[in-house]
Write a protein that holds these residues in place. Sequence first.
Motif, short mmCIF file in Angstrom:
data_model
loop_
_atom_site.label_atom_id
_atom_site.label_comp_id
_atom_site.label_asym_id
_atom_site.label_seq_id
_atom_site.Cartn_x
_atom_site.Cartn_y
_atom_site.Cartn_z
N LEU A 151 9.81 24.29 -11.92
CA LEU A 151 10.14 22.88 -11.74
C LEU A 151 9.56 22.07 -12.87
N VAL A 152 10.29 21.07 -13.31
CA VAL A 152 9.73 20.11 -14.25
C VAL A 152 9.28 18.93 -13.42
N LEU A 153 7.98 18.75 -13.34
CA LEU A 153 7.40 17.67 -12.56
C LEU A 153 6.81 16.66 -13.52
N ASP A 154 7.56 15.60 -13.79
CA ASP A 154 7.14 14.61 -14.78
C ASP A 154 6.46 13.43 -14.10
N PHE A 155 5.15 13.41 -14.18
CA PHE A 155 4.37 12.34 -13.59
C PHE A 155 4.21 11.16 -14.54
N GLY A 156 4.46 11.37 -15.83
CA GLY A 156 4.27 10.31 -16.81
C GLY A 156 2.82 10.07 -17.17
N VAL A 157 1.92 10.87 -16.59
CA VAL A 157 0.49 10.76 -16.89
C VAL A 157 -0.10 12.16 -16.97
N GLY A 158 -1.17 12.28 -17.72
CA GLY A 158 -1.91 13.54 -17.76
C GLY A 158 -1.20 14.66 -18.47
N LEU A 159 -1.64 15.87 -18.14
CA LEU A 159 -1.09 17.07 -18.76
C LEU A 159 0.34 17.32 -18.32
N ASN A 160 1.09 17.98 -19.16
CA ASN A 160 2.39 18.50 -18.79
C ASN A 160 2.18 19.41 -17.58
N SER A 161 3.02 19.27 -16.55
CA SER A 161 2.81 20.04 -15.32
C SER A 161 2.92 21.54 -15.53
N GLU A 162 3.75 22.00 -16.48
CA GLU A 162 3.84 23.43 -16.75
C GLU A 162 2.53 23.96 -17.32
N ILE A 163 1.94 23.18 -18.21
CA ILE A 163 0.65 23.57 -18.79
C ILE A 163 -0.43 23.54 -17.72
N LEU A 164 -0.42 22.50 -16.90
CA LEU A 164 -1.41 22.38 -15.83
C LEU A 164 -1.35 23.58 -14.89
N LEU A 165 -0.15 23.94 -14.44
CA LEU A 165 -0.01 25.07 -13.51
C LEU A 165 -0.43 26.39 -14.15
N GLU A 166 -0.12 26.56 -15.43
CA GLU A 166 -0.54 27.78 -16.13
C GLU A 166 -2.06 27.84 -16.24
N CYS A 167 -2.67 26.70 -16.51
CA CYS A 167 -4.14 26.66 -16.57
C CYS A 167 -4.75 27.00 -15.22
N ILE A 168 -4.21 26.44 -14.17
CA ILE A 168 -4.72 26.73 -12.83
C ILE A 168 -4.58 28.22 -12.53
N LYS A 169 -3.44 28.79 -12.85
CA LYS A 169 -3.21 30.22 -12.61
C LYS A 169 -4.30 31.06 -13.28
N TRP A 170 -4.55 30.78 -14.56
CA TRP A 170 -5.50 31.62 -15.29
C TRP A 170 -6.95 31.29 -14.97
N LEU A 171 -7.23 30.07 -14.52
CA LEU A 171 -8.58 29.79 -14.04
C LEU A 171 -8.83 30.52 -12.72
N PHE A 172 -7.80 30.65 -11.88
CA PHE A 172 -7.94 31.48 -10.68
C PHE A 172 -8.24 32.93 -11.06
N VAL A 173 -7.49 33.47 -12.02
CA VAL A 173 -7.70 34.86 -12.43
C VAL A 173 -9.10 35.03 -13.03
N GLU A 174 -9.49 34.06 -13.85
CA GLU A 174 -10.83 34.12 -14.47
C GLU A 174 -11.91 34.16 -13.40
N GLN A 175 -11.75 33.35 -12.36
CA GLN A 175 -12.72 33.34 -11.27
C GLN A 175 -12.71 34.67 -10.52
N ASP A 176 -11.54 35.25 -10.35
CA ASP A 176 -11.44 36.55 -9.68
C ASP A 176 -12.11 37.65 -10.50
N VAL A 177 -11.97 37.61 -11.80
CA VAL A 177 -12.60 38.62 -12.66
C VAL A 177 -14.11 38.44 -12.65
N THR A 178 -14.57 37.22 -12.81
CA THR A 178 -16.00 36.96 -12.93
C THR A 178 -16.73 37.02 -11.59
N TYR A 179 -16.10 36.52 -10.53
CA TYR A 179 -16.79 36.39 -9.24
C TYR A 179 -16.07 37.18 -8.14
#
Length: 170
Positions: free
Chosen positions: A126-154
């Motif tokens: 989905l293209v979710l254009d809030f008009g503020v902040g990060l591009n939603s595609e970038i935001l979701l990808e960051c969240i995905k990999w921060l979840f994975v990073e937390q799973d690897v580390t903790y």
Amino acid sequence: MNIVNITNHIFPNDRAQIRKEIINLFLDENPGTGREELTSKYRYITKVVGNNEVYLNRPAQFNNGFDFTLNVSNINFNPNGRATTRPTHQNIFDDLSIKKQANPELYLKLIGQIDKIYDCQTTINLVLDFGVGLNSEILLECIKWLFVEQDVTYWNYSGRSMFYGGIKGI
């Protein structure tokens, strides 16, 4: 720097399997032969959105073996200090907060995508254009990999759930 494009890699829909698969990718790295220029360095590109690459850097400076850092090219996540391409959990929380304020209805769709990412399910493009902040595609990808990073580390602790709890508390 070795560049590995994993933008088309399909990861399993299972937390344990995702963790195992990303670690197996790291196990394929060539060993280094020393420090600095003799270090074996890798960049794993996970997504490209416009002129931004979301990527994982290895090794990380944390010295915990399988650590990696998440980065987004051409975005400074610390505009008031030393520039960094590494988003923090607080960067994500702040971005989600301004999105929620800007458009609460669209925010519910965004949270629905985050819930799917947390549950290791495939998201809808989905293209979710809030008009503020990060591009939603970038935001979701960051969240995905921060979840994975937390799973690897903790892994032996709560893994992704603490970060997810912070997101749900917004």
